[in-house]
Design a protein around this motif. Sequence first.
Motif, PDB file in Angstrom:
ATOM      1  N   ALA A  40      93.442   4.437  54.133  1.00 49.26           N
ATOM      2  CA  ALA A  40      92.590   4.272  55.309  1.00 49.26           C
ATOM      3  C   ALA A  40      93.190   4.981  56.528  1.00 49.26           C
ATOM      4  O   ALA A  40      92.471   5.632  57.300  1.00 49.26           O
ATOM      5  CB  ALA A  40      92.393   2.792  55.602  1.00 49.26           C
ATOM      6  N   THR A  41      94.509   4.860  56.691  1.00 44.69           N
ATOM      7  CA  THR A  41      95.171   5.494  57.830  1.00 44.69           C
ATOM      8  C   THR A  41      95.093   7.012  57.714  1.00 44.69           C
ATOM      9  O   THR A  41      94.829   7.712  58.699  1.00 44.69           O
ATOM     10  CB  THR A  41      96.644   5.052  57.920  1.00 44.69           C
ATOM     11  OG1 THR A  41      96.711   3.628  57.932  1.00 44.69           O
ATOM     12  CG2 THR A  41      97.289   5.588  59.193  1.00 44.69           C
ATOM     13  N   LEU A  62     101.152   6.588  60.368  1.00 45.28           N
ATOM     14  CA  LEU A  62     101.347   7.091  59.010  1.00 45.28           C
ATOM     15  C   LEU A  62     102.749   6.750  58.506  1.00 45.28           C
ATOM     16  O   LEU A  62     103.742   7.121  59.117  1.00 45.28           O
ATOM     17  CB  LEU A  62     101.135   8.613  58.973  1.00 45.28           C
ATOM     18  CG  LEU A  62      99.716   9.097  59.266  1.00 45.28           C
ATOM     19  CD1 LEU A  62      99.687  10.620  59.397  1.00 45.28           C
ATOM     20  CD2 LEU A  62      98.767   8.643  58.166  1.00 45.28           C
ATOM     21  N   GLY A  63     102.816   6.031  57.411  1.00 47.08           N
ATOM     22  CA  GLY A  63     104.102   5.683  56.816  1.00 47.08           C
ATOM     23  C   GLY A  63     104.847   4.572  57.518  1.00 47.08           C
ATOM     24  O   GLY A  63     105.964   4.231  57.113  1.00 47.08           O
ATOM     25  N   ASP A  64     104.280   3.975  58.572  1.00 47.43           N
ATOM     26  CA  ASP A  64     104.968   2.896  59.282  1.00 47.43           C
ATOM     27  C   ASP A  64     105.000   1.638  58.421  1.00 47.43           C
ATOM     28  O   ASP A  64     103.995   1.279  57.806  1.00 47.43           O
ATOM     29  CB  ASP A  64     104.252   2.610  60.602  1.00 47.43           C
ATOM     30  CG  ASP A  64     105.064   1.697  61.509  1.00 47.43           C
ATOM     31  OD1 ASP A  64     105.054   0.476  61.270  1.00 47.43           O
ATOM     32  OD2 ASP A  64     105.697   2.203  62.450  1.00 47.43           O
ATOM     33  N   ALA A  65     106.138   0.960  58.397  1.00 46.65           N
ATOM     34  CA  ALA A  65     106.302  -0.226  57.544  1.00 46.65           C
ATOM     35  C   ALA A  65     105.321  -1.327  57.916  1.00 46.65           C
ATOM     36  O   ALA A  65     104.903  -2.114  57.060  1.00 46.65           O
ATOM     37  CB  ALA A  65     107.734  -0.745  57.646  1.00 46.65           C
TER      38      ALA A  65
END
Length: 211
Positions: A40-41, A62-65
Amino acid sequence: MRISAFARRLLTSAVVTAAATVLFTGHATAEPAQVDWEAATQALHTATAGDPAAERAISRLLGDARIAEASRDAALPAQPFQIPAESNVGRGGGPGMYGSGLSLNIDGFRFGFFGGPGTIAPNQTGARLDVAWLNLDNGRSGIEQLTEHMDIIADTTIRTRAIDPGPGMIVAAVYGNLWHRWPVPVSTEHPDGFQYVRGDITLPSMGAVYN
């Protein structure tokens, strides 16, 4: 004092939003739709191509925990986004947790935002808060500025105009900055009796809403 019909609806919405903020557990329905946050992001980031400010903002997600750890249950309108915003001023105690985007049904589907220290200042000159959104089911997308706010105690949000994203799952992220104020003694420095601070969002608030 007479209150307009819109103000009454706004007050009702504020009560619903406050209750949702306290009670929301991520389970909006008996069988909630599930969100693939990574996909989705990425889709939202792709949809913002051509708008540098939106692309930069969504790229922070993007890719953030925090995205990977968010509830995968889609929300319904009048519930806060699953991923809150962070800013340089937080909620008044320094950088950190700031507030949340949300979706509303006030004279139509709208996106909104609440949070930060004090209240939302009536004059937003020099600040701009936007929401980028994408309907994953029908492909509709857009970027809307949050501008609608009444300077009354009941109005705890700032909102977009009414939009028509269509039915389906909608992902959205709120980014930008917002002026806040709170009362202080009148002085040379504060001639109107208010202290002002601008919150600059460092991590957008992202949500998935089933319309």
